[in-house]
Design an enzyme around this catalytic site. Structure first.
Site, PDB file in Angstrom:
ATOM      1  N   ARG A  71       0.838  -1.198   0.000  1.00 54.43           N
ATOM      2  CA  ARG A  71       0.000   0.000   0.000  1.00 54.43           C
ATOM      3  C   ARG A  71       0.879   1.257   0.000  1.00 54.43           C
ATOM      4  O   ARG A  71       0.466   2.324  -0.432  1.00 54.43           O
ATOM      5  CB  ARG A  71      -0.929   0.018   1.222  1.00 54.43           C
ATOM      6  CG  ARG A  71      -2.090   0.990   1.039  1.00 54.43           C
ATOM      7  CD  ARG A  71      -3.019   0.993   2.229  1.00 54.43           C
ATOM      8  NE  ARG A  71      -2.394   1.599   3.373  1.00 54.43           N
ATOM      9  CZ  ARG A  71      -2.433   1.116   4.613  1.00 54.43           C
ATOM     10  NH1 ARG A  71      -3.069   0.004   4.883  1.00 54.43           N
ATOM     11  NH2 ARG A  71      -1.828   1.734   5.602  1.00 54.43           N
ATOM     12  N   TYR A 124     -14.650  17.510 -15.797  1.00 56.31           N
ATOM     13  CA  TYR A 124     -15.090  16.128 -15.636  1.00 56.31           C
ATOM     14  C   TYR A 124     -16.069  16.017 -14.456  1.00 56.31           C
ATOM     15  O   TYR A 124     -15.797  16.535 -13.362  1.00 56.31           O
ATOM     16  CB  TYR A 124     -13.880  15.204 -15.442  1.00 56.31           C
ATOM     17  CG  TYR A 124     -14.310  13.795 -15.155  1.00 56.31           C
ATOM     18  CD1 TYR A 124     -15.014  13.075 -16.111  1.00 56.31           C
ATOM     19  CD2 TYR A 124     -14.080  13.205 -13.923  1.00 56.31           C
ATOM     20  CE1 TYR A 124     -15.466  11.799 -15.845  1.00 56.31           C
ATOM     21  CE2 TYR A 124     -14.520  11.923 -13.650  1.00 56.31           C
ATOM     22  CZ  TYR A 124     -15.222  11.235 -14.624  1.00 56.31           C
ATOM     23  OH  TYR A 124     -15.670   9.974 -14.357  1.00 56.31           O
ATOM     24  N   ASP A 196      -5.700  19.190 -14.821  1.00 55.33           N
ATOM     25  CA  ASP A 196      -6.058  17.881 -15.357  1.00 55.33           C
ATOM     26  C   ASP A 196      -5.750  17.905 -16.855  1.00 55.33           C
ATOM     27  O   ASP A 196      -6.408  18.583 -17.637  1.00 55.33           O
ATOM     28  CB  ASP A 196      -7.547  17.607 -15.100  1.00 55.33           C
ATOM     29  CG  ASP A 196      -7.945  16.185 -15.478  1.00 55.33           C
ATOM     30  OD1 ASP A 196      -7.319  15.622 -16.394  1.00 55.33           O
ATOM     31  OD2 ASP A 196      -8.896  15.644 -14.883  1.00 55.33           O
ATOM     32  N   LYS A 221      -7.082   6.484 -19.520  1.00 56.83           N
ATOM     33  CA  LYS A 221      -7.389   6.954 -20.861  1.00 56.83           C
ATOM     34  C   LYS A 221      -6.188   6.738 -21.792  1.00 56.83           C
ATOM     35  O   LYS A 221      -5.811   5.616 -22.047  1.00 56.83           O
ATOM     36  CB  LYS A 221      -7.841   8.406 -20.785  1.00 56.83           C
ATOM     37  CG  LYS A 221      -8.920   8.652 -19.713  1.00 56.83           C
ATOM     38  CD  LYS A 221     -10.183   7.943 -20.092  1.00 56.83           C
ATOM     39  CE  LYS A 221     -11.298   7.854 -19.082  1.00 56.83           C
ATOM     40  NZ  LYS A 221     -11.281   8.388 -17.792  1.00 56.83           N
TER      41      LYS A 221
HETATM   42  C1  PLP Z   1     -10.652  14.581 -17.737  1.00 57.78           C
HETATM   43  C2  PLP Z   1     -10.865  13.457 -16.772  1.00 57.78           C
HETATM   44  N1  PLP Z   1     -10.315  13.539 -15.563  1.00 57.78           N
HETATM   45  C3  PLP Z   1     -10.484  12.546 -14.652  1.00 57.78           C
HETATM   46  C4  PLP Z   1     -11.236  11.433 -14.934  1.00 57.78           C
HETATM   47  C5  PLP Z   1     -11.416  10.352 -13.887  1.00 57.78           C
HETATM   48  O1  PLP Z   1     -10.586   9.280 -14.175  1.00 57.78           O
HETATM   49  P1  PLP Z   1     -10.903   7.747 -13.757  1.00 57.78           P
HETATM   50  O2  PLP Z   1     -12.118   7.325 -14.496  1.00 57.78           O
HETATM   51  O3  PLP Z   1      -9.652   7.025 -14.141  1.00 57.78           O
HETATM   52  O4  PLP Z   1     -11.122   7.756 -12.272  1.00 57.78           O
HETATM   53  C6  PLP Z   1     -11.827  11.303 -16.204  1.00 57.78           C
HETATM   54  C7  PLP Z   1     -12.630  10.109 -16.541  1.00 57.78           C
HETATM   55  O5  PLP Z   1     -13.349  10.083 -17.524  1.00 57.78           O
HETATM   56  C8  PLP Z   1     -11.631  12.352 -17.148  1.00 57.78           C
HETATM   57  O6  PLP Z   1     -12.194  12.293 -18.375  1.00 57.78           O
END
Ligand code: PLP
Length: 405
Positions: A71, A124, A196, A221
């Site tokens: 962990r 998001y 992000d 992604k």
């Molecule tokens: C721009 C963006 N940030 C964060 C996330 C969250 O990621 P995760 O689904 O791996 O938790 C997503 C998921 O679609 C996303 O599109």
């Protein structure tokens, strides 16, 4: 034969590469190190929850320089972490079980009761949910910026802001926001800027070089790239990452097998993103004058100002294209029914092209009025272009648009 004794972590240094090596080569060779078992070219998966203490127990263990418990640390996570560190140009990296694991660890670690957090509106949905519904429960105030305010963060960010959260290109409208300007505004009032950069990848955009303090990726992604793992990454200043501890407290580190897959995937990131950039541009160009299309959303296309920002901070525009169909929900249904290659699924960034409906997936946390205000209409579909032949994708999407009329 007895096993060699476990060694302090610092003995596991990566072999340095010549500084002239470019990112594509770096992704292949940037995380090489002498592995003690059989000289494996591909690092093994350390599928273990715990590690034997070294015989001398004391000194190295006290320094925290031995593997201890998965962990907290596991060697399988180090090659992909090292590649992301090099690519983003950061001092340190933390890998998490998902993008939301990374975002929640950052937000919950950095924000204290009484703080103000500023965030771009319409990012998001999971991040918006956390900002709106979780942080206030711990005494933080959240301000969302949109429209002209988002373009002038230096006047819109209240003094005393602890953390600013930006997503660019944004999901699902692919708006481009000026990272350097947000970074200057945040620095002027002593706030941390978290960007992000999931849609861009470190090959198309490097927020730390533009002044951001932390970059977050949903590695589920493009970085994972094959729709077969969930992972998240935070890259940035060591002093900040030391305050964000996925391990001891929040307990959402990346699993060793997913880390192995992520490392495997990163080696081909440059090839995949190169093709995805091409496919995004080809599809955006091919659909813009189609009669079924009200509007195409593609990074930099919206205004001259957006184009100027994208040209400054992005080296490629990525593989995401959102299309607003004139006929609303019935047109979307006809469009989706006619697609033969592009699959209907949430998520993005994989080798296969996917399509989703933001009002039912990433933006479901917004009210219908908020979606309307942001321009996320019922006719919006979001395409994630994969690595297929560009001509095939253009044909599939154009045929489906013909059926949507
Ligand atoms: C721009 C963006 N940030 C964060 C996330 C969250 O990621 P995760 O689904 O791996 O938790 C997503 C998921 O679609 C996303 O599109």
């Amino acid at each position: 034969m007895t096993d060699p004794p476990p060694g302090p972590r610092r003995e596991w240094a990566f072999r340095p590469l010549p500084e002239w090596v470019g990112p594509t080569t770096r992704l292949v060779h940037g995380a090489r190190r002498p592995e003690w078992n059989a000289g494996a070219v591909v690092p093994p998966i350390y599928q273990t929850s715990t590690f034997r203490f070294p015989p001398d127990r004391s000194e190295a263990a006290e320094r925290g320089a031995v593997y201890h418990y998965s962990r907290n640390e596991n060697p399988t996570l180090e090659p992909p972490a090292e590649l992301l560190r090099q690519l983003e140009g950061g001092e340190a990296v933390r890998l998490f079980a998902s993008g939301m694991g990374a975002i929640s660890a950052a937000l919950l670690s950095l924000v204290r009761a009484g703080d103000t957090v500023v965030a771009l509106r319409g990012i998001y949905g999971g991040t918006t949910d956390l900002l709106r519904n979780t942080l206030p429960r711990f005494g933080a105030t959240v301000r969302e910026l949109s429209g002209p305010e988002a373009r002038t963060p230096e006047t819109a960010m209240p003094s005393g802001t602890r953390l600013a959260v930006l997503e660019t290109p944004s999901n699902p409208l692919l708006e481009v926001h000026d990272i350097a300007r947000w970074a200057r505004a945040a620095r002027a009032i002593g706030a941390v800027l978290l960007v992000d950069s999931t849609f861009a990848t470190p090959l198309n955009q490097r927020p730390l070089e533009l002044g951001a303090d932390l970059v977050v990726h949903s590695a589920t992604k493009y970085l994972g790239g094959h729709s077969d793992l969930t992972a998240g990454a935070l890259v940035g200043r060591k002093s900040l990452l030391e305050r964000i501890d996925p391990a001891s407290s929040f307990g959402a580190p990346l699993d060793p097998f997913a880390a192995f897959l992520l490392h495997r995937s990163l080696k081909t990131l440059a090839l995949r993103v190169g093709r995805q950039n091409e496919n995004g541009r080809r599809v955006a160009d091919a659909v813009k004058d189609h009669p079924a299309v009200a509007r195409v959303h593609y990074p930099g296309r919206a205004t001259a100002e957006q184009e100027a920002i994208a040209a400054r901070q992005m080296t490629g525009r990525g593989g995401m294209v959102s299309i607003s169909l004139r006929g609303g929900i019935p047109a979307v249904e006809r469009f989706l029914d006619r697609l033969r290659l592009v699959e209907i699924a949430a998520s993005l960034g994989g080798v296969e092209s996917l399509v989703s409906m933001p009002r039912l997936s990433s933006q479901r946390f917004l009210t219908p009025e908020e979606r309307h205000e942001l321009g996320i209409d019922d006719g919006l579909v979001r395409l994630s272009l994969g690595i297929e032949d560009p001509d095939d994708l253009v044909r599939d999407v154009r045929d489906a648009l013909d059926a949507a009329r």
